[in-house]
Structure formats: structure tokens, C-alpha cells
Design an enzyme around this catalytic site. Structure first.
Site, short mmCIF file in Angstrom:
data_model
loop_
_atom_site.label_atom_id
_atom_site.label_comp_id
_atom_site.label_asym_id
_atom_site.label_seq_id
_atom_site.Cartn_x
_atom_site.Cartn_y
_atom_site.Cartn_z
CG ASP A 1 -3.42 13.97 34.90
OD1 ASP A 1 -4.23 13.43 35.67
OD2 ASP A 1 -2.99 15.12 35.10
CB SER B 1 -2.82 18.95 40.99
OG SER B 1 -3.78 17.98 41.30
CG HIS C 1 -2.23 14.29 38.47
ND1 HIS C 1 -2.87 15.32 37.80
CD2 HIS C 1 -2.22 14.65 39.77
CE1 HIS C 1 -3.22 16.24 38.67
NE2 HIS C 1 -2.84 15.86 39.87
#
Length: 311
Positions: A255, A158, A285
Site C-alpha cells: 500500500d 483509508s 490498499h
């Protein structure tokens, strides 16, 4: 096209979405304290991680950047992997990511250094990037007496993926820095949020579009994500070169950041960089932080990392 969620996550997402709806009805707004608490809550789905032969906390440089070092085999000469944790540039630390750092050390057969970089909004862009750049340039100072070879890997999920790709973008012409390989797990590489999956997967799949916008507004201290500083900071919108490091990109089919991860992999490939991109169709995610719900996918991720770094 909106992703189709894995049945493994249906009950978990139902509960998360109900809590989100209740918070909105109560008028509860985003805050740094609240989002940091939410990320820590996800770690209830992580085990403690494997035993590591040598773990040490240190500070790097005059800035006293906190780091945690994991050496899985002190008697061997090993590569080094700089680990940059996720959390929207606002959350996360070495404690939250300790189980993942441990597993990275085993999977990559490398000395892992997890960097506790500064976070927004207290320390907005580029403070965290500056900390990670310093670690990239001076990490060897942390490893006196440990056996290392000249291979250097970087890895992040991320926002950690954003840091990895930002460091690569910023050091293309820096002869003093040589990154051999990068591992990107559902990376954030387009701060303008311009690709379709942001809308398609941006509601009901744990990471909400409006929260991502808020994260980035805190990080850059802007209200408009079309601001020039945001565009210039987006690795996907930067310059690509064949001397970028060999890369492994992992994305989740549900995601909001899926499309930008795939687009980044394609841009690397077009520039002549060796890259492997793997998609887990039903994953959200941050699925690595809810490992106990999706063990098979997480085990596969670490297997891919092992094959990539040791191949």
C-alpha cells in the site's frame, strides 16, 4: 522498499493495470463520477455480509446526515461503534460499505452506526469532518430505545481512517467527547504524501500515487499538497497525547499509505498510548473491499478487530 504482492492478487492486478494503461492511452482523465463507479465495481468481490437482527436507516440532526444503524443483538446492552467509510473523501456510502458494517457489528459485538458524510468535490474539506464531528457528539439521539453502554469505538478504512484520526486530533481537549478505542484500516494520515512507501508502492498496486494526489486536490481545493491547510489537517503531523484512545492499526505491505500508518502507530506509542499495529505483507490498499480474493487476510482482520474491541 517496494512490497512483494501476494500471488492471490497477481491476476487481479494484471487486469487492473491493463485497464489503467488503456484508459491513459485513450486520454481518459479522473472525474468524481468515474472514481465513484470504480469503487462500486470493487464490491463485486464482496458478499452480502451476515444477517443482522436490527438494521435501520435514519437521519441525524437538522443537517439530516444519513446514517445506517446495525444492532446485532437488541436484547443485549452493547457498546457503540461509529463507522466512517473509505473512498478518498470522494467515494463510498452506506450501501457500498454495508457488508463491512455488518461484519464490524458482529466482530466488535457493538451497535454500528455507519455515517454517510458529505463528499468532495461537491462538499470539500471540512464538510465531511463536520458531519462526522456532529455524529460523534450526538449519536445517542439515534439510539432511543436501544440498550447501550458508555463505551464508544470509532473505525474507518483509508479516508475513514483519516476521519477517525482527525476526530481524535480535534477532540483531544474536548471533555464532552470520550472515544475509548479506534480501529484504523490502512489509514490515510499524511495528506502531504511525504513518506517513502508513497513512491515505492505508488504504481501497479491498485492505488496509484497520481490518483491519491488528485483525490486530495479535490478534497482541499488546492493544487499544492504543501499548502498549510493540508499540513494542519494531517493527523500524523498533529499533536499526540497520552489521552488519545487505545488503537488498532492495520496496514498492507503493498500500500502507498503503509509507512504513514506505521508512523502513526509509533507516534501513538511514543505518546504513551496503547497501540497494536499489524501488517499484511502482500496486501494492497483497499484489500477489505476485494474480500473474495483474500478471504484469509480479511477474516484475520475481523478477528483482530474482535479481540481488540472485546479485549
Amino acid at each position: 522498499m517496494r512490497g512483494v504482492i501476494s500471488p492471490k492478487l497477481t491476476a487481479f492486478l494484471d487486469q487492473a493495470n491493463q485497464a489503467l494503461a488503456e484508459a491513459k492511452e485513450s486520454g481518459i482523465s479522473f472525474s468524481a463520477e468515474r472514481v465513484r463507479g470504480s469503487l462500486k465495481n470493487l464490491t463485486t468481490f464482496l458478499d452480502e455480509g451476515p444477517e443482522i437482527a436490527h438494521i435501520e436507516d435514519k437521519y441525524l440532526g437538522d443537517q439530516r446526515i444519513p446514517v445506517r444503524i446495525y444492532n446485532p443483538s437488541p436484547n443485549e446492552t452493547l457498546p457503540v461503534l461509529l463507522h466512517f467509510h473509505g473512498g478518498g473523501h470522494m467515494c463510498g456510502d452506506v450501501e457500498v460499505y454495508d457488508p463491512i458494517s455488518r461484519k464490524l457489528a458482529i466482530a466488535a459485538r457493538a451497535i454500528v452506526i455507519c455515517v454517510d458524510y458529505r463528499l468532495a468535490p461537491e462538499h470539500p474539506f471540512p464538510a465531511g469532518i463536520d458531519d462526522c464531528q456532529y455524529a460523534l457528539e450526538h449519536y445517542k439521539k439515534l439510539l432511543s430505545g436501544q440498550k447501550i453502554n458508555e463505551q464508544l469505538f470509532i473505525a474507518g478504512d483509508s479516508a475513514g481512517g483519516a476521519i477517525c484520526t482527525s476526530l481524535v486530533m480535534n477532540n483531544i481537549d474536548n471533555d464532552a467527547v470520550k472515544i475509548d478505542k479506534q480501529v484504523l484500516i490502512y489509514p490515510s494520515v499524511d495528506y502531504t504524501m511525504s513518506l517513502p512507501s508513497v513512491e515505492e508502492n505508488g504504481h501497479g498496486y491498485l492505488l496509484e500515487r497520481d490518483k491519491v494526489v488528485w483525490y486530495f486536490q479535490q478534497y482541499f481545493q488546492v493544487s499544492d499538497l504543501n499548502d498549510d491547510i493540508v499540513k494542519k489537517a494531517s493527523p500524523l503531523l498533529g499533536y499526540f497525547s497520552s489521552n488519545m484512545p487505545e488503537s488498532l492499526v492495520i496496514v498492507g505491505g503493498c500500500d502507498p499509505l503503509k509507512d504513514e500508518g506505521i508512523a502513526y502507530a509509533k507516534a501513538l506509542e511514543s505518546a504513551g498510548v496503547r497501540v497494536k499495529c499489524h501488517q499484511f505483507p502482500g496486501m494492497v490498499h483497499a484489500f477489505m473491499l476485494i474480500e473474495n480474493l483474500v478471504k484469509e487476510e480479511c477474516e484475520k482482520t475481523y478477528q483482530l478487530i474482535s479481540e481488540f474491541t472485546q479485549g
